[in-house]
Design a protein around this motif. Structure first.
Motif, PDB file in Angstrom:
ATOM      1  N   GLU A  82      24.036  -4.789  -0.285  1.00 40.38           N
ATOM      2  CA  GLU A  82      24.920  -5.309  -1.320  1.00 40.38           C
ATOM      3  C   GLU A  82      25.704  -4.201  -2.023  1.00 40.38           C
ATOM      4  OE1 GLU A  82      23.245  -8.104  -4.117  1.00 40.38           O
ATOM      5  OE2 GLU A  82      21.560  -8.491  -2.768  1.00 40.38           O
ATOM      6  N   LEU A  83      25.183  -2.979  -1.999  1.00 42.19           N
ATOM      7  CA  LEU A  83      25.774  -1.900  -2.791  1.00 42.19           C
ATOM      8  C   LEU A  83      27.208  -1.591  -2.380  1.00 42.19           C
ATOM      9  CD1 LEU A  83      22.769   0.616  -2.937  1.00 42.19           C
ATOM     10  CD2 LEU A  83      23.538  -0.928  -4.755  1.00 42.19           C
ATOM     11  N   ARG A  84      28.051  -1.379  -3.381  1.00 41.81           N
ATOM     12  CA  ARG A  84      29.445  -0.970  -3.177  1.00 41.81           C
ATOM     13  C   ARG A  84      29.707   0.244  -4.072  1.00 41.81           C
ATOM     14  NH1 ARG A  84      33.054  -5.866  -4.555  1.00 41.81           N
ATOM     15  NH2 ARG A  84      34.661  -4.595  -3.526  1.00 41.81           N
ATOM     16  N   CYS A  85      29.036   1.329  -3.755  1.00 37.25           N
ATOM     17  CA  CYS A  85      29.119   2.525  -4.577  1.00 37.25           C
ATOM     18  C   CYS A  85      29.102   3.758  -3.676  1.00 37.25           C
ATOM     19  CB  CYS A  85      27.955   2.581  -5.571  1.00 37.25           C
ATOM     20  SG  CYS A  85      26.335   2.580  -4.775  1.00 37.25           S
ATOM     21  N   ALA A  86      29.433   4.896  -4.263  1.00 39.10           N
ATOM     22  CA  ALA A  86      29.398   6.151  -3.502  1.00 39.10           C
ATOM     23  C   ALA A  86      28.054   6.851  -3.627  1.00 39.10           C
ATOM     24  CB  ALA A  86      30.507   7.080  -3.989  1.00 39.10           C
ATOM     25  N   ALA A  87      27.301   6.536  -4.699  1.00 39.13           N
ATOM     26  CA  ALA A  87      26.050   7.250  -4.933  1.00 39.13           C
ATOM     27  C   ALA A  87      25.097   6.411  -5.763  1.00 39.13           C
ATOM     28  CB  ALA A  87      26.321   8.576  -5.642  1.00 39.13           C
ATOM     29  N   VAL A  88      23.811   6.750  -5.658  1.00 39.21           N
ATOM     30  CA  VAL A  88      22.755   6.155  -6.486  1.00 39.21           C
ATOM     31  C   VAL A  88      22.074   7.287  -7.239  1.00 39.21           C
ATOM     32  CG1 VAL A  88      20.577   4.903  -6.510  1.00 39.21           C
ATOM     33  CG2 VAL A  88      22.362   4.244  -4.878  1.00 39.21           C
ATOM     34  N   VAL A  89      22.133   7.218  -8.570  1.00 49.16           N
ATOM     35  CA  VAL A  89      21.498   8.238  -9.422  1.00 49.16           C
ATOM     36  C   VAL A  89      20.926   7.523 -10.638  1.00 49.16           C
ATOM     37  CG1 VAL A  89      21.773  10.441 -10.591  1.00 49.16           C
ATOM     38  CG2 VAL A  89      23.393   9.802  -8.788  1.00 49.16           C
ATOM     39  N   GLY A  90      19.602   7.560 -10.805  1.00 43.30           N
ATOM     40  CA  GLY A  90      19.034   6.859 -11.948  1.00 43.30           C
ATOM     41  C   GLY A  90      17.672   7.376 -12.342  1.00 43.30           C
ATOM     42  N   SER A  91      17.112   6.754 -13.385  1.00 41.44           N
ATOM     43  CA  SER A  91      15.833   7.212 -13.937  1.00 41.44           C
ATOM     44  C   SER A  91      14.635   6.446 -13.417  1.00 41.44           C
ATOM     45  CB  SER A  91      15.857   7.099 -15.470  1.00 41.44           C
ATOM     46  OG  SER A  91      15.877   5.734 -15.874  1.00 41.44           O
ATOM     47  N   ALA A  92      14.832   5.314 -12.741  1.00 37.84           N
ATOM     48  CA  ALA A  92      13.696   4.524 -12.263  1.00 37.84           C
ATOM     49  C   ALA A  92      12.860   5.341 -11.275  1.00 37.84           C
ATOM     50  CB  ALA A  92      14.186   3.241 -11.600  1.00 37.84           C
ATOM     51  N   ASN A  93      11.559   5.155 -11.323  1.00 33.44           N
ATOM     52  CA  ASN A  93      10.671   5.817 -10.378  1.00 33.44           C
ATOM     53  C   ASN A  93      10.601   5.045  -9.068  1.00 33.44           C
ATOM     54  OD1 ASN A  93       9.493   8.092 -11.890  1.00 33.44           O
ATOM     55  ND2 ASN A  93       8.684   6.502 -13.237  1.00 33.44           N
ATOM     56  N   ASN A  94      10.413   5.768  -7.963  1.00 34.13           N
ATOM     57  CA  ASN A  94      10.191   5.142  -6.653  1.00 34.13           C
ATOM     58  C   ASN A  94      11.233   4.075  -6.328  1.00 34.13           C
ATOM     59  OD1 ASN A  94       7.762   6.642  -6.193  1.00 34.13           O
ATOM     60  ND2 ASN A  94       6.719   5.244  -7.589  1.00 34.13           N
ATOM     61  N   GLN A  95      12.500   4.466  -6.408  1.00 34.73           N
ATOM     62  CA  GLN A  95      13.589   3.513  -6.191  1.00 34.73           C
ATOM     63  C   GLN A  95      13.621   2.977  -4.766  1.00 34.73           C
ATOM     64  OE1 GLN A  95      17.124   5.614  -7.527  1.00 34.73           O
ATOM     65  NE2 GLN A  95      16.063   6.260  -9.381  1.00 34.73           N
ATOM     66  N   LEU A  96      13.253   3.817  -3.797  1.00 35.63           N
ATOM     67  CA  LEU A  96      13.228   3.395  -2.403  1.00 35.63           C
ATOM     68  C   LEU A  96      11.917   2.668  -2.118  1.00 35.63           C
ATOM     69  CD1 LEU A  96      14.494   6.743  -0.838  1.00 35.63           C
ATOM     70  CD2 LEU A  96      15.830   4.646  -1.075  1.00 35.63           C
ATOM     71  N   LEU A  97      11.989   1.419  -1.697  1.00 38.54           N
ATOM     72  CA  LEU A  97      10.771   0.689  -1.355  1.00 38.54           C
ATOM     73  C   LEU A  97      10.016   1.403  -0.249  1.00 38.54           C
ATOM     74  CD1 LEU A  97       8.905  -1.752  -1.593  1.00 38.54           C
ATOM     75  CD2 LEU A  97      10.410  -2.959   0.006  1.00 38.54           C
ATOM     76  N   ASP A  98      10.742   1.851   0.771  1.00 40.49           N
ATOM     77  CA  ASP A  98      10.181   2.658   1.848  1.00 40.49           C
ATOM     78  C   ASP A  98      11.080   3.878   1.991  1.00 40.49           C
ATOM     79  OD1 ASP A  98      10.133   3.638   4.736  1.00 40.49           O
ATOM     80  OD2 ASP A  98       8.441   2.257   4.775  1.00 40.49           O
ATOM     81  N   MET A  99      10.550   5.050   1.663  1.00 39.76           N
ATOM     82  CA  MET A  99      11.408   6.239   1.596  1.00 39.76           C
ATOM     83  C   MET A  99      12.141   6.492   2.907  1.00 39.76           C
ATOM     84  SD  MET A  99       9.357   9.017  -0.719  1.00 39.76           S
ATOM     85  CE  MET A  99       7.854   8.923   0.252  1.00 39.76           C
ATOM     86  N   GLU A 100      11.409   6.490   4.020  1.00 42.45           N
ATOM     87  CA  GLU A 100      12.028   6.826   5.300  1.00 42.45           C
ATOM     88  C   GLU A 100      13.035   5.772   5.726  1.00 42.45           C
ATOM     89  OE1 GLU A 100      10.731   8.116   9.844  1.00 42.45           O
ATOM     90  OE2 GLU A 100       9.223   7.923   8.257  1.00 42.45           O
ATOM     91  N   LYS A 101      12.615   4.526   5.714  1.00 47.71           N
ATOM     92  CA  LYS A 101      13.484   3.447   6.182  1.00 47.71           C
ATOM     93  C   LYS A 101      14.702   3.264   5.278  1.00 47.71           C
ATOM     94  CE  LYS A 101      13.536  -1.542   7.095  1.00 47.71           C
ATOM     95  NZ  LYS A 101      12.722  -2.788   7.055  1.00 47.71           N
ATOM     96  N   HIS A 102      14.459   3.144   4.002  1.00 48.10           N
ATOM     97  CA  HIS A 102      15.559   2.814   3.099  1.00 48.10           C
ATOM     98  C   HIS A 102      16.391   4.037   2.723  1.00 48.10           C
ATOM     99  CE1 HIS A 102      12.780  -0.732   2.453  1.00 48.10           C
ATOM    100  NE2 HIS A 102      13.862  -1.215   3.030  1.00 48.10           N
ATOM    101  N   GLY A 103      15.784   5.229   2.790  1.00 46.16           N
ATOM    102  CA  GLY A 103      16.587   6.442   2.656  1.00 46.16           C
ATOM    103  C   GLY A 103      17.578   6.567   3.794  1.00 46.16           C
ATOM    104  N   ALA A 104      17.122   6.211   5.006  1.00 43.60           N
ATOM    105  CA  ALA A 104      18.004   6.249   6.178  1.00 43.60           C
ATOM    106  C   ALA A 104      19.108   5.204   6.066  1.00 43.60           C
ATOM    107  CB  ALA A 104      17.193   6.031   7.451  1.00 43.60           C
ATOM    108  N   MET A 105      18.771   4.042   5.539  1.00 45.50           N
ATOM    109  CA  MET A 105      19.781   2.985   5.390  1.00 45.50           C
ATOM    110  C   MET A 105      20.888   3.414   4.433  1.00 45.50           C
ATOM    111  SD  MET A 105      17.374  -0.450   5.325  1.00 45.50           S
ATOM    112  CE  MET A 105      18.732  -1.518   4.804  1.00 45.50           C
ATOM    113  N   LEU A 106      20.517   4.059   3.341  1.00 49.04           N
ATOM    114  CA  LEU A 106      21.542   4.549   2.417  1.00 49.04           C
ATOM    115  C   LEU A 106      22.428   5.586   3.096  1.00 49.04           C
ATOM    116  CD1 LEU A 106      19.577   5.011  -0.945  1.00 49.04           C
ATOM    117  CD2 LEU A 106      21.389   3.343  -0.485  1.00 49.04           C
ATOM    118  N   ALA A 107      21.804   6.501   3.835  1.00 50.24           N
ATOM    119  CA  ALA A 107      22.573   7.544   4.519  1.00 50.24           C
ATOM    120  C   ALA A 107      23.523   6.935   5.546  1.00 50.24           C
ATOM    121  CB  ALA A 107      21.625   8.529   5.190  1.00 50.24           C
TER     122      ALA A 107
END
Length: 363
Positions: free
Chosen positions: A254-279
């Motif tokens: 759904e995201l329509r942004c250039a970057a994600v920067v925030g204070s919430a902890n553990n934003q990625l539900l699954d670091m490897e999978k969802h980090g790759a999806m963002l990339a």
């Protein structure tokens, strides 16, 4: 849940389950790694629906604290506490005094303080039973509101991200979607507005929204939206400042942004999978445990004698640290979360090595 399997998965040293019938206390303390020093991490209070949910949260949060301590170079490891209960109904001075006694029983392996659902005043009671609490109000010998350096650190991370993406820290005319405008998110909004940015905001708390709307100039408040709408807005930066695990299979698309920067902890539900999806989508991700490290910097400083100027300097250094992570990520062609992890793991190994030199303990 197979507890030992989960501990092995994340690399934890200890997990403690706490219960006290008289006060209704139910909690979990997780100590992840003490290579760098005694574990340090906040105490969260939430009405978790299941014990498994509480355990999942405390394991992920405590691991994140190890990496947060490592990335900002403080002499602490990672730990976290969660209390199971409604912070609006289930608190009492006696509950926090009992919690303080349990923490004291850990023998200095774990220091804690405020987090989501708890306040510095709660730990004034806990401090009566233990010396292992930080982040108390100034009038009780603490360093005060940790939301202030946390928000400043997020703002520095946003500026570093702007520099990396657009070659300038100028935020005038930039658009931000801020998810959660509680004690940290509201201050992040204030920083962004003062820097010329414009914001969309959302929160499940109407009083939080009312306060931010009142404080934000009309021309810079793009809108108040529902919790599910915040993901799909056309903005420069998505700023998550509420719960974790919000970057997942559904929301990332759904995201329509250039970057994600925030204070919430553990934003990625699954670091490897969802980090790759963002990339793959070309969305730059600021590792959350670095972006939100300002509060940790402040409470860690208390343990060596609080110096406000030192805290400010280390918090502002989040800007340079994040640029280093982005550069390391680009150089190695790895996701930003993995770049940050590897830099921290290098430091942990270096500390392990130097601790091989034996010293006589003071008597």
């Amino acid at each position: 849940m197979r507890i030992f399997e989960e501990m092995a998965k994340y690399g934890h040293e200890q997990v403690h389950f706490l219960q006290h019938r008289g006060t209704g206390l139910k909690g979990i303390v997780a100590i992840h790694d003490t290579t760098l020093g005694p574990a340090l991490g906040g105490c969260r209070m939430r009405p978790y629906e299941t014990e498994e949910e509480a355990l999942f949260d405390v394991l992920r949060l405590s691991r994140g604290m190890t990496y947060k301590c490592g990335v900002v170079d403080v002499d602490n490891g990672g730990g976290k506490a969660v209390l199971i209960g409604d912070p609006n109904q289930d608190k009492s001075p006696e509950l926090f005094r009992v919690f303080g006694r349990y923490v004291q029983g850990l023998g200095g392996r774990f220091y804690t303080g405020t987090d989501m659902g708890t306040t510095p005043q709660d730990f004034v009671h806990a401090k009566r039973e233990s010396s292992c609490f930080v982040g108390l109000p100034v009038e009780y010998g603490g360093s005060g509101n940790t939301a202030v350096p946390t928000a400043l650190g997020v703002f520095e991370a946003i500026k570093a991200t702007a520099m990396w993406l657009w070659g300038s820290t100028e935020l005038t005319g930039r658009r931000f979607a801020v998810q959660g405008v509680g004690k940290v998110g509201a201050l992040v909004v204030q920083h962004l507005v003062e820097a010329g940015g414009a914001v969309y905001v959302t929160d499940v708390s109407q009083p939080n929204l009312d306060a931010v709307v009142t404080a934000t100039p009309g021309e810079q408040l793009l809108g108040v939206v529902g919790p599910e709408e915040i993901y799909g807005l056309d903005v420069d930066v998505f700023v998550p400042c509420a719960l974790g695990a919000i970057l997942n299979d559904e929301t990332i698309y759904e995201l329509r942004c250039a970057a994600v920067v925030g204070s919430a902890n553990n934003q990625l539900l699954d670091m490897e999978k969802h980090g790759a999806m963002l990339a793959e989508r070309g969305i730059l991700y600021a590792p959350d445990y670095l972006a939100n490290a300002g509060g940790l910097i402040q409470v860690a400083d208390e343990l060596q004698g609080y110096v406000p100027e030192r805290v400010l300097a280390k918090t502002k250094a989040i800007y340079d640290m994040l640029l280093q992570v982005y550069a390391f990520s680009a150089e190695r062609e790895i996701p930003t979360w993995l770049a940050a992890d590897r830099l921290v793991e290098q430091r942990i190994e270096q500390v392990k090595d130097l601790k091989a030199v034996w010293v006589q303990k003071a008597r």
